[in-house]
Design a protein around this motif. Structure first.
Motif, PDB file in Angstrom:
ATOM      1  N   GLU A 314       3.675  -3.469   2.929  1.00 23.47           N
ATOM      2  CA  GLU A 314       4.545  -3.888   2.185  1.00 23.47           C
ATOM      3  C   GLU A 314       4.968  -2.806   1.284  1.00 23.47           C
ATOM      4  O   GLU A 314       6.256  -2.694   0.876  1.00 23.47           O
ATOM      5  CB  GLU A 314       3.981  -4.916   0.919  1.00 23.47           C
ATOM      6  CG  GLU A 314       3.577  -6.122   1.605  1.00 23.47           C
ATOM      7  CD  GLU A 314       2.217  -7.052   0.821  1.00 23.47           C
ATOM      8  OE1 GLU A 314       2.024  -6.458  -0.229  1.00 23.47           O
ATOM      9  OE2 GLU A 314       1.958  -7.879   1.465  1.00 23.47           O
ATOM     10  N   ALA A 315       4.108  -1.650   0.992  1.00 20.41           N
ATOM     11  CA  ALA A 315       4.720  -0.631   0.090  1.00 20.41           C
ATOM     12  C   ALA A 315       5.821   0.233   1.010  1.00 20.41           C
ATOM     13  O   ALA A 315       6.735   0.658   0.443  1.00 20.41           O
ATOM     14  CB  ALA A 315       3.497   0.598  -0.049  1.00 20.41           C
ATOM     15  N   ALA A 316       5.643   0.275   2.234  1.00 23.87           N
ATOM     16  CA  ALA A 316       6.498   0.985   3.089  1.00 23.87           C
ATOM     17  C   ALA A 316       7.725   0.081   3.034  1.00 23.87           C
ATOM     18  O   ALA A 316       9.116   0.863   2.977  1.00 23.87           O
ATOM     19  CB  ALA A 316       6.027   1.202   4.641  1.00 23.87           C
ATOM     20  N   VAL A 317       7.920  -1.267   3.182  1.00 19.02           N
ATOM     21  CA  VAL A 317       9.139  -1.848   3.010  1.00 19.02           C
ATOM     22  C   VAL A 317       9.666  -1.608   1.822  1.00 19.02           C
ATOM     23  O   VAL A 317      10.940  -1.652   1.727  1.00 19.02           O
ATOM     24  CB  VAL A 317       8.800  -3.478   3.383  1.00 19.02           C
ATOM     25  CG1 VAL A 317       9.841  -4.261   3.134  1.00 19.02           C
ATOM     26  CG2 VAL A 317       8.274  -3.525   4.841  1.00 19.02           C
TER      27      VAL A 317
ATOM     28  N   GLU B 143       5.109  11.706   2.885  1.00 16.20           N
ATOM     29  CA  GLU B 143       5.977  10.533   3.186  1.00 16.20           C
ATOM     30  C   GLU B 143       5.157   9.437   2.387  1.00 16.20           C
ATOM     31  O   GLU B 143       5.586   8.542   1.866  1.00 16.20           O
ATOM     32  CB  GLU B 143       6.499  10.342   4.606  1.00 16.20           C
ATOM     33  CG  GLU B 143       7.480  11.285   5.051  1.00 16.20           C
ATOM     34  CD  GLU B 143       8.817  11.011   3.895  1.00 16.20           C
ATOM     35  OE1 GLU B 143       9.027  10.078   3.516  1.00 16.20           O
ATOM     36  OE2 GLU B 143       9.385  12.061   3.424  1.00 16.20           O
ATOM     37  N   TRP B 144       4.037   9.101   3.001  1.00 20.58           N
ATOM     38  CA  TRP B 144       2.983   8.086   2.731  1.00 20.58           C
ATOM     39  C   TRP B 144       2.803   8.096   1.061  1.00 20.58           C
ATOM     40  O   TRP B 144       2.548   6.999   0.558  1.00 20.58           O
ATOM     41  CB  TRP B 144       1.845   8.137   3.578  1.00 20.58           C
ATOM     42  CG  TRP B 144       1.781   7.169   4.821  1.00 20.58           C
ATOM     43  CD1 TRP B 144       1.735   7.830   6.207  1.00 20.58           C
ATOM     44  CD2 TRP B 144       2.222   5.976   4.897  1.00 20.58           C
ATOM     45  NE1 TRP B 144       2.051   6.577   7.005  1.00 20.58           N
ATOM     46  CE2 TRP B 144       2.345   5.643   6.143  1.00 20.58           C
ATOM     47  CE3 TRP B 144       2.325   4.709   3.978  1.00 20.58           C
ATOM     48  CZ2 TRP B 144       2.396   4.413   6.629  1.00 20.58           C
ATOM     49  CZ3 TRP B 144       2.609   3.588   4.325  1.00 20.58           C
ATOM     50  CH2 TRP B 144       2.889   3.275   5.727  1.00 20.58           C
ATOM     51  N   VAL B 145       2.465   9.422   0.549  1.00 25.75           N
ATOM     52  CA  VAL B 145       2.250   9.489  -0.657  1.00 25.75           C
ATOM     53  C   VAL B 145       3.647   9.017  -1.379  1.00 25.75           C
ATOM     54  O   VAL B 145       3.241   8.216  -2.335  1.00 25.75           O
ATOM     55  CB  VAL B 145       2.022  10.763  -1.431  1.00 25.75           C
ATOM     56  CG1 VAL B 145       2.077  11.010  -2.728  1.00 25.75           C
ATOM     57  CG2 VAL B 145       0.498  11.154  -0.732  1.00 25.75           C
ATOM     58  N   LYS B 146       4.676   9.353  -0.855  1.00 27.91           N
ATOM     59  CA  LYS B 146       5.847   8.732  -1.812  1.00 27.91           C
ATOM     60  C   LYS B 146       6.066   7.258  -1.484  1.00 27.91           C
ATOM     61  O   LYS B 146       6.171   6.531  -2.387  1.00 27.91           O
ATOM     62  CB  LYS B 146       7.162   9.252  -1.132  1.00 27.91           C
ATOM     63  CG  LYS B 146       7.057  10.960  -1.692  1.00 27.91           C
ATOM     64  CD  LYS B 146       8.489  11.541  -1.265  1.00 27.91           C
ATOM     65  CE  LYS B 146       8.063  12.841  -0.354  1.00 27.91           C
ATOM     66  NZ  LYS B 146       9.435  13.523   0.191  1.00 27.91           N
ATOM     67  N   ARG B 147       5.654   6.636  -0.395  1.00 27.24           N
ATOM     68  CA  ARG B 147       5.894   5.144  -0.020  1.00 27.24           C
ATOM     69  C   ARG B 147       4.826   4.410  -1.127  1.00 27.24           C
ATOM     70  O   ARG B 147       5.365   3.328  -1.597  1.00 27.24           O
ATOM     71  CB  ARG B 147       5.541   4.965   1.463  1.00 27.24           C
ATOM     72  CG  ARG B 147       6.763   5.398   2.213  1.00 27.24           C
ATOM     73  CD  ARG B 147       6.330   4.728   3.851  1.00 27.24           C
ATOM     74  NE  ARG B 147       7.099   5.619   4.843  1.00 27.24           N
ATOM     75  CZ  ARG B 147       6.769   6.492   5.698  1.00 27.24           C
ATOM     76  NH1 ARG B 147       5.428   6.368   5.705  1.00 27.24           N
ATOM     77  NH2 ARG B 147       7.338   6.992   6.413  1.00 27.24           N
ATOM     78  N   MET B 148       3.699   4.777  -0.920  1.00 28.28           N
ATOM     79  CA  MET B 148       2.744   4.401  -1.694  1.00 28.28           C
ATOM     80  C   MET B 148       3.093   4.385  -3.403  1.00 28.28           C
ATOM     81  O   MET B 148       3.286   3.335  -4.164  1.00 28.28           O
ATOM     82  CB  MET B 148       1.450   4.733  -1.593  1.00 28.28           C
ATOM     83  CG  MET B 148       0.899   4.372  -0.093  1.00 28.28           C
ATOM     84  SD  MET B 148      -0.756   5.225   0.118  1.00 28.28           S
ATOM     85  CE  MET B 148      -1.140   4.724   1.790  1.00 28.28           C
ATOM     86  N   GLY B 149       3.375   5.697  -4.005  1.00 30.71           N
ATOM     87  CA  GLY B 149       3.643   5.766  -5.243  1.00 30.71           C
ATOM     88  C   GLY B 149       4.805   4.978  -5.586  1.00 30.71           C
ATOM     89  O   GLY B 149       4.998   4.399  -6.707  1.00 30.71           O
ATOM     90  N   ASP B 150       5.916   4.887  -4.834  1.00 35.07           N
ATOM     91  CA  ASP B 150       7.186   4.320  -5.290  1.00 35.07           C
ATOM     92  C   ASP B 150       7.241   3.109  -4.400  1.00 35.07           C
ATOM     93  O   ASP B 150       8.459   2.830  -4.042  1.00 35.07           O
ATOM     94  CB  ASP B 150       8.515   5.491  -4.906  1.00 35.07           C
ATOM     95  CG  ASP B 150       9.653   4.897  -5.864  1.00 35.07           C
ATOM     96  OD1 ASP B 150       9.511   4.099  -6.628  1.00 35.07           O
ATOM     97  OD2 ASP B 150      10.627   5.520  -5.395  1.00 35.07           O
ATOM     98  N   GLY B 151       6.309   2.538  -3.996  1.00 31.76           N
ATOM     99  CA  GLY B 151       6.461   1.451  -3.266  1.00 31.76           C
ATOM    100  C   GLY B 151       6.291   0.042  -4.063  1.00 31.76           C
ATOM    101  O   GLY B 151       7.437  -0.208  -4.792  1.00 31.76           O
ATOM    102  N   ALA B 207       4.318  14.466  -6.169  1.00 28.97           N
ATOM    103  CA  ALA B 207       3.653  13.555  -7.004  1.00 28.97           C
ATOM    104  C   ALA B 207       4.749  12.953  -7.879  1.00 28.97           C
ATOM    105  O   ALA B 207       4.959  12.000  -7.947  1.00 28.97           O
ATOM    106  CB  ALA B 207       2.785  14.357  -7.810  1.00 28.97           C
ATOM    107  N   ALA B 208       5.910  14.129  -8.189  1.00 30.87           N
ATOM    108  CA  ALA B 208       6.938  13.861  -9.311  1.00 30.87           C
ATOM    109  C   ALA B 208       7.807  12.748  -8.601  1.00 30.87           C
ATOM    110  O   ALA B 208       8.271  11.563  -8.875  1.00 30.87           O
ATOM    111  CB  ALA B 208       7.798  14.798  -9.600  1.00 30.87           C
ATOM    112  N   GLN B 209       8.177  13.084  -7.126  1.00 34.43           N
ATOM    113  CA  GLN B 209       9.024  12.116  -6.090  1.00 34.43           C
ATOM    114  C   GLN B 209       8.331  10.896  -5.976  1.00 34.43           C
ATOM    115  O   GLN B 209       8.974   9.576  -6.063  1.00 34.43           O
ATOM    116  CB  GLN B 209       9.171  12.683  -4.875  1.00 34.43           C
ATOM    117  CG  GLN B 209      10.192  13.940  -5.051  1.00 34.43           C
ATOM    118  CD  GLN B 209      10.402  14.720  -3.535  1.00 34.43           C
ATOM    119  OE1 GLN B 209      10.370  13.921  -2.450  1.00 34.43           O
ATOM    120  NE2 GLN B 209      10.651  16.018  -3.582  1.00 34.43           N
ATOM    121  N   ALA B 210       6.826  10.756  -6.016  1.00 39.42           N
ATOM    122  CA  ALA B 210       6.150   9.555  -5.802  1.00 39.42           C
ATOM    123  C   ALA B 210       5.732   8.698  -7.271  1.00 39.42           C
ATOM    124  O   ALA B 210       5.157   7.891  -7.163  1.00 39.42           O
ATOM    125  CB  ALA B 210       4.864   9.958  -5.215  1.00 39.42           C
TER     126      ALA B 210
END
Lengths: 331, 254
Positions: A314-317, B143-151, B207-210
């Motif tokens: 979900e986070a990726a989407v 990329e994953w840290v950003k996806r999770m942080g900004d998801g 971290a800032a981007q995330a």
């Protein structure tokens, strides 16, 4: 063989005269060995059968990682650990590749995985057996991948183009896995201690019959096979494939200096094949129904992985949507 | 310590951190959140164990006491392991797995990038191959840290919790000891001050981007892995990993 007893939805075969013009056209193409592609017309039953078979095959690749995951953390040398990790990675790749082939038929990966977790879709019965000692990593490679190859080499000629092409690629990697598996056993039999040799024989004793069951029931008890053969989804019968597997495996077994737990196994000069004893079909059907040693654990582990991972997906989407929004705004 | 003993020690640190993180990642077989991630996790794990093997082989040649790479992996006890405490932390949820990977990858990438220019040719050669892999690892974990942080809200909470949980293990990545200083002086290891700057620079940027906050530089740090004082987790990792060679000491081939 990673797909067993695939339901075709047909009670009896249609003659060419009974077919609609479209069906007849399709069947003539299949008979002429022209590959069916995603955009071609195909009977509904053909499409559904293929979705079932390819999804079973894909599920088997993914569930099949679990018995190996049981030993990858305990592989005894760096070389063996790296080999096993590479094999597991290949299997994840096969799963992905097969799910993609399945999606060309209009099926949805998530829906098919949900069916697996709900107990409505199958995967190969073999992966419901536990891996109890290190030699199982050799025996799985040799016998299980070996049985899969016998089936898949034939499936390279299956009538559906995307499936056939997936098989070509997968077969190459599976052959590599099979040789590696055999090498694990051979090294232990040649240079190992008595304890290691005992491990090898124990692994073969436990996995031999389940490996033979991978080919599915006898031809006369496999009502769906006939339709699959006419559609050329299947190219050889269960019994033919099983015999091929046994004939090619026994010389390798003898070279190892091991035995299989079948007192009836012997070379039949007249037939030019090995004779072998009766398979315990009750066990086979029990395992298919969910009553194998590890059915519950395998599905529970897969279900937990996908359920626990829901927030990650979900986070990726959500992130991708935000990124797109930002890009649109900037444009 | 002689110059060579220092190098041996340093090689074991590199090897052990790769090995233990590879081991942790392989625990995730069949348990990743998507099939694509099964592939990616195993890919990273394979790279790390492959790199570990290269470092161990060089270390074994220098140590030259009859032990080969396998013996170094499978027959040393926890107090002889020199890995960073970060990599032995449990997988926990995927946010912890990914935060651990990210903190490590930033350190690993800058370290290898520097080791490419090491005066020791063998080190430089191993690092040159490894840094290509580490570049991909870092891109992926960032990329994953950003996806999770900004998801989603949930993913943000989880990755922030993971950052907070693991922050106390980051000090060890960037706090040099006498081995790090000696390696730098010998023209092999990276400049400790530079690694620290690069590490903070990259971690803060991602971290800032995330939309995540990172801990303080002077926060209390849990250290000791580099001198063999580990968390309770390592003993259990080794109990699993070393089971076969320990249970069958007479076996000479597998």
């Amino acid at each position: 063989m990673y797909a067993q007893m695939v339901e075709t939805g047909t009670k009896r075969l249609k003659t060419l005269e009974e077919m609609s013009p479209e069906e007849r056209d399709f069947q003539e193409k299949v008979d002429a060995e022209t590959k069916i592609e995603a955009k071609n017309w195909m009977p509904d039953g053909y499409r559904k059968t293929l979705i079932r078979q390819i999804s079973q095959h894909a599920h088997s690749e993914i569930v099949g990682m679990l018995p190996e995951g049981n030993w990858v953390t305990r592989a005894p040398t760096l070389k063996r650990k790296l080999q096993l990790m590479a094999k597991i990675q290949d299997e994840a790749g096969h799963g992905l590749y097969l799910y993609s082939a399945m999606e060309t038929l209009g099926a949805d990966r998530d829906e098919e995985i949900q069916k697996l977790h709900d107990g409505k879709a199958k995967y190969s019965s073999i992966f419901n057996y536990p891996t109890l000692n290190w030699a199982d990593m050799g025996a799985v490679g040799w016998l299980v991948d070996g049985a899969a190859i016998v089936n898949q080499v034939v499936l390279q000629r299956t009538s559906y183009g995307p499936y056939s092409r997936a098989m070509v690629r997968i077969c190459k990697e599976e052959s590599f896995h099979q040789r590696q598996g055999y090498q694990i056993l051979l090294d232990m039999m040649r240079e190992g201690t008595q304890e290691q040799k005992d491990m090898v024989q124990d692994a073969i004793n436990r996995l031999w019959w389940p490996a033979l069951m991978m080919f599915g029931p006898h031809d006369d008890e496999s009502p769906n096979s006939q339709q699959s053969m006419v559609w050329k989804i299947k190219r050889k019968s269960n019994d033919e494939l099983r015999q091929m597997f046994i004939d090619q495996t026994i010389p390798q077994l003898e070279f190892l200096g091991c035995t299989v737990p079948d007192p009836d196994l012997k070379w039949n000069e007249e037939r030019g094949h090995y004779d072998f004893g009766d398979i315990n079909w009750k066990e086979f059907y029990d395992v298919l129904k969910g009553n194998g040693p590890c059915n519950r654990e395998r599905i529970a582990t897969r279900k937990k992985a996908i359920d626990d991972g829901a927030w990650v997906r979900e986070a990726a989407v959500a992130y991708a949507a935000k990124q797109k929004q930002r890009a649109d705004k900037a444009a | 310590m002689t110059q060579q003993e220092v190098l041996q020690e340093y090689l074991l640190r590199l090897a052990d951190s790769d090995m233990i993180l590879g081991q942790r990642l392989s625990e995730l077989t069949g348990k990743a959140p998507a099939v694509e991630e099964e592939l990616a996790v195993m890919n990273v794990a394979l790279d790390l164990v492959g790199q570990a093997r290269n470092w161990y082989e060089y270390a074994a040649e220098l140590i030259n006491d009859g032990r080969d790479a396998d013996k170094l992996v499978f027959l040393r006890d926890a107090h002889e392991y020199r890995n960073l405490l970060m990599v032995e932390q449990p997988n926990d949820d995927y946010a912890v797995t990914m935060a651990r990977q990210f903190f490590f990858d930033v350190w690993h990438y800058f370290t290898l990038k520097s080791l490419v220019n090491a005066s020791d040719e063998r080190v430089a050669t191993i690092a040159a191959k490894a840094v290509k892999e580490a570049t991909y690892h870092l891109r992926r974990s960032s990329e994953w840290v950003k996806r999770m942080g900004d998801g989603t809200e949930e993913s943000h909470r989880r990755i922030q919790d993971a950052f907070n949980l693991l922050w106390r293990f980051t000090g060890e990545l960037i706090t040099p000891d006498e081995v790090d200083h000696a390696m730098f002086k010998a023209g092999i290891g990276p400049d400790p001050e530079q690694i620290k700057q690069d590490w903070f620079g990259m971690v803060r940027e991602v971290a800032a981007q995330a939309t995540l906050t990172v801990g303080e530089e002077d926060a209390w740090m849990y250290m000791g892995g580099k001198r063999g004082e580990h968390t309770e987790h390592l003993g259990h990792i080794l109990a699993v990993m070393q089971f076969l060679p320990r249970a069958y000491p007479d076996a000479t081939t597998w």
